[in-house]
Design a protein around this motif. Structure first.
Motif, PDB file in Angstrom:
ATOM      1  N   VAL A 344       0.844  -1.195   0.000  1.00  0.00           N
ATOM      2  CA  VAL A 344       0.000   0.000   0.000  1.00  0.00           C
ATOM      3  C   VAL A 344       0.882   1.248   0.000  1.00  0.00           C
ATOM      4  N   GLY A 345       0.565   2.152  -0.895  1.00  0.00           N
ATOM      5  CA  GLY A 345       1.344   3.380  -1.028  1.00  0.00           C
ATOM      6  C   GLY A 345       2.437   3.284  -2.069  1.00  0.00           C
ATOM      7  N   SER A 346       2.688   2.065  -2.572  1.00  0.00           N
ATOM      8  CA  SER A 346       3.734   1.876  -3.574  1.00  0.00           C
ATOM      9  C   SER A 346       3.153   1.970  -4.972  1.00  0.00           C
ATOM     10  N   ILE A 347       3.965   2.414  -5.919  1.00  0.00           N
ATOM     11  CA  ILE A 347       3.580   2.427  -7.328  1.00  0.00           C
ATOM     12  C   ILE A 347       4.060   1.163  -8.029  1.00  0.00           C
ATOM     13  N   GLY A 348       4.495   0.191  -7.240  1.00  0.00           N
ATOM     14  CA  GLY A 348       4.918  -1.084  -7.788  1.00  0.00           C
ATOM     15  C   GLY A 348       6.361  -1.080  -8.242  1.00  0.00           C
ATOM     16  N   GLU A 375      15.097  11.554  -7.847  1.00  0.00           N
ATOM     17  CA  GLU A 375      14.121  11.758  -8.914  1.00  0.00           C
ATOM     18  C   GLU A 375      14.008  10.491  -9.748  1.00  0.00           C
ATOM     19  N   ILE A 376      12.800  10.093 -10.060  1.00  0.00           N
ATOM     20  CA  ILE A 376      12.582   8.889 -10.864  1.00  0.00           C
ATOM     21  C   ILE A 376      13.033   9.138 -12.297  1.00  0.00           C
ATOM     22  N   ALA A 377      13.870   8.228 -12.804  1.00  0.00           N
ATOM     23  CA  ALA A 377      14.258   8.228 -14.215  1.00  0.00           C
ATOM     24  C   ALA A 377      13.846   6.879 -14.803  1.00  0.00           C
ATOM     25  N   ILE A 378      13.411   6.898 -16.059  1.00  0.00           N
ATOM     26  CA  ILE A 378      12.838   5.716 -16.695  1.00  0.00           C
ATOM     27  C   ILE A 378      13.490   5.496 -18.054  1.00  0.00           C
ATOM     28  N   LYS A 379      13.727   4.229 -18.377  1.00  0.00           N
ATOM     29  CA  LYS A 379      14.305   3.859 -19.673  1.00  0.00           C
ATOM     30  C   LYS A 379      13.596   2.613 -20.180  1.00  0.00           C
ATOM     31  N   LEU A 408       9.857  12.739  -7.185  1.00  0.00           N
ATOM     32  CA  LEU A 408      10.812  12.221  -6.216  1.00  0.00           C
ATOM     33  C   LEU A 408      10.255  10.978  -5.538  1.00  0.00           C
ATOM     34  N   ALA A 409      11.105  10.001  -5.334  1.00  0.00           N
ATOM     35  CA  ALA A 409      10.646   8.733  -4.770  1.00  0.00           C
ATOM     36  C   ALA A 409      11.764   8.078  -3.979  1.00  0.00           C
ATOM     37  N   ARG A 410      11.370   7.043  -3.254  1.00  0.00           N
ATOM     38  CA  ARG A 410      12.325   6.150  -2.614  1.00  0.00           C
ATOM     39  C   ARG A 410      12.024   4.726  -3.071  1.00  0.00           C
ATOM     40  N   LYS A 411      12.983   3.837  -2.874  1.00  0.00           N
ATOM     41  CA  LYS A 411      12.819   2.443  -3.274  1.00  0.00           C
ATOM     42  C   LYS A 411      13.177   1.549  -2.104  1.00  0.00           C
ATOM     43  N   PHE A 416      10.407  -2.032  -4.755  1.00  0.00           N
ATOM     44  CA  PHE A 416       9.144  -1.307  -4.875  1.00  0.00           C
ATOM     45  C   PHE A 416       9.393   0.192  -4.701  1.00  0.00           C
ATOM     46  N   TYR A 417       8.791   0.981  -5.569  1.00  0.00           N
ATOM     47  CA  TYR A 417       8.979   2.424  -5.531  1.00  0.00           C
ATOM     48  C   TYR A 417       7.820   3.109  -4.800  1.00  0.00           C
ATOM     49  N   PHE A 418       8.150   4.184  -4.088  1.00  0.00           N
ATOM     50  CA  PHE A 418       7.166   4.966  -3.343  1.00  0.00           C
ATOM     51  C   PHE A 418       7.406   6.442  -3.654  1.00  0.00           C
ATOM     52  N   VAL A 419       6.436   7.092  -4.301  1.00  0.00           N
ATOM     53  CA  VAL A 419       6.567   8.519  -4.600  1.00  0.00           C
ATOM     54  C   VAL A 419       6.416   9.301  -3.305  1.00  0.00           C
TER      55      VAL A 419
END
Length: 520
Positions: A344-348, A375-379, A408-411, A416-419
């Motif tokens: 709960v609270g995670s973006i998966g 900061e979240i970076a995506i590829k 901004l997030a933590r892992k 699992f990532y959490f914004v």
């Protein structure tokens, strides 16, 4: 030219070929088969070719959740043109900007009604923009003065053939331009390739175990002009031979009725919609039958409160899968895993084929220490081509294939990532993104406004409400209510400031930057 093996229009043509009699769309009392939908889209493609719209040209579309959106969307793609979906809440001034910025050569717009006169705003914008050569009104035209008979959509396509040979496009050609705002300047268009959009639609096989042999019934309450509704719901349904049940405008009570009437198995919404569904449950709703049908529930747009998670699973028997994405990532980058207990609270975690990491301002990696914020970076295959006609903005956002999101997030230790915050000042109101800078620039045009800061404040059902904190010019008699009313005329309904507060001064840093964190 190399033919695309992943032309987005192939999602429809392939399903129509394999399952022509299967119901593609349900809207009110209408049921449209895949053969009928494909034929109607072919009529649109033939119309565009007849009017001289060529491959790669941009075609704008302002349309609510009605069958014509899907018909026109795929017709544009079949003609080799680029779809530019526009928010139906935009005012004429805003629409004209999008038409000119996208270099649209044709424009389809739904007439709407008294509460939402989309057609009037669209026709006004078309006349002032001066770029688009062709206009088609979806409706009777009774409420829009000046539209010619051959500009009425139904009449324009009536004589067109129902067969069409799709114009060849390459995988890397642009299929869709989704407009997204930034913290500075005007909205900019994210160019999505055919392969970007096609592959995200097909990702449902891994993410949701979607299968044409056992097709889902999707309730589409999310606006189709938005990335989530368009890419996950519409294109997912069409790509896997599902049935798309359209709701023109979200109403929780009506949504529950549609779920019961049509045996809905797949529901997607933003948190406020889930809140609305739970609030609408009463003794008249057959919750047991709803729960027996529902297979998948997905959420995005903003964080889903734990209480809604728990209550929805208790009442519907389904765990909501939370995801994360942006227009620039074709709506999806990470998702909770179907069949697993969510956090709960995670973006998966990143979806298959996509990488995510946390970075510092200089693009350096934050590292893998659990709890470190970056900061979240995506590829991956979902990253846009770039921002249309904005090479500098593109180079700022994309480096060596990595797209920086501004979030901004933590892992955690399990990936699992959490914004935790947004480095941009973006406000999310009811699932819609609102960017303060755009509002501030227009509000400064009002003669009463000396200085203004737009912020988001907590709201029980919308998540955030928009508030303008204003320093008035000396001796001006404008009231807060009058400025609110003026703002309503300038902006789309979801983004005008409903709260206006006059103050003597705004808190600032020594360099003159407004300290928004001190405002509330």
């Amino acid at each position: 030219m190399t033919s695309s093996t992943r032309n987005v229009s192939g999602l429809l043509t392939r399903t129509a070929s394999e399952h022509p009699a299967r119901t593609a769309i349900v809207f009110g009392g209408d049921r449209i088969s895949y053969a009928e939908l494909d034929g109607a889209s072919n009529r649109v493609a033939n119309l565009l070719i007849e009017r001289g719209v060529g491959p790669g040209e941009k075609v704008a579309l302002s349309c609510a959740n009605i069958p014509q959106f899907t018909t026109i969307y795929f017709g544009i793609l079949k003609a080799g043109a680029v779809v530019v979906p526009l928010n139906v809440l935009l005012k004429a001034r805003e629409i004209a900007y999008h038409l000119n910025d996208s270099d649209a050569t044709a424009y389809f717009a739904f007439e709407g009604g008294p509460e939402l006169p989309i057609g009037r705003e669209a026709w006004s914008a078309f006349q002032t923009a001066g770029r688009a050569a062709h206009f088609f009104l979806i409706g009777s035209g009774a409420s829009v003065d000046g539209v010619a008979p051959d500009q009425i959509f139904a009449a324009a396509v009536a004589g067109q053939p129902e067969t069409f040979e799709t114009v060849e496009r390459a995988d890397d050609d642009t299929a869709v331009i989704l407009y997204t705002s930034g913290t500075t300047g005007q909205p900019k268009g994210a160019e999505l390739r055919h392969r970007n959009v096609y592959d995200i639609a097909r990702a449902g096989a891994q993410l949701f175990e979607s299968d044409p042999a056992t097709p889902d019934v999707y309730l589409c309450v999310l606006p189709l002009f938005h990335a989530f509704g368009q890419m996950v719901i519409q294109n997912g349904a069409i790509g896997f031979g599902g049935t798309l049940v359209l709701q023109a405008r979200f109403s929780a009570h009506e949504a529950l009725e549609l779920m019961l009437d049509h045996g809905v198995t797949f529901f997607g919404g933003v948190p406020t919609m889930y809140w609305g569904l739970l609030e609408a449950l009463d003794d008249r709703v057959d919750v047991a039958r709803l729960a027996a049908n529902l297979r998948i529930a997905v959420s995005g747009g903003s964080a889903l409160p734990a209480k809604i998670h728990q209550e929805f699973r208790k009442r519907f028997g389904v765990t909501i899968l939370e995801g994360y994405g942006l227009s620039e990532t074709v709506a999806i980058a990470s998702f909770a895993t179907y069949g697993e207990e969510p956090r709960v609270g995670s973006i998966g975690r990143p979806i298959p084929g996509v990488q995510m990491k946390l970075i510092n301002d200089d693009w350096s990696d934050v590292g893998d220490d659990p709890g470190a914020v970056g900061e979240i970076a995506i590829k991956g295959y979902n990253i846009m081509k770039g921002y249309y006609k904005r090479p500098e903005a593109t180079s700022e956002a994309i480096s060596q294939g990595w797209f920086r999101t501004g979030d901004l997030a933590r892992k955690d230790a399990d990936g699992f990532y959490f914004v935790v915050d947004r480095s941009k000042d973006m406000i999310i109101r009811g699932g819609f993104n609102v960017y303060p800078r755009e509002l501030e620039e227009v509000l400064m045009e009002h003669p009463a406004v000396s200085l203004v800061a737009v912020i988001g404040v907590p709201h029980p059902s919308h998540g955030e409400e928009i508030k303008a904190v204003v320093v008035k010019k000396a001796d001006d008699s404008t009231t807060e209510a009058e400025l609110t009313a003026w703002g309503k005329e300038q902006f789309a309904g979801y983004k005008y400031p409903r709260i206006v507060e006059f103050v003597d001064a705004l808190p600032m840093t020594a360099t003159g930057k407004v300290l928004k964190r001190e405002l509330s």
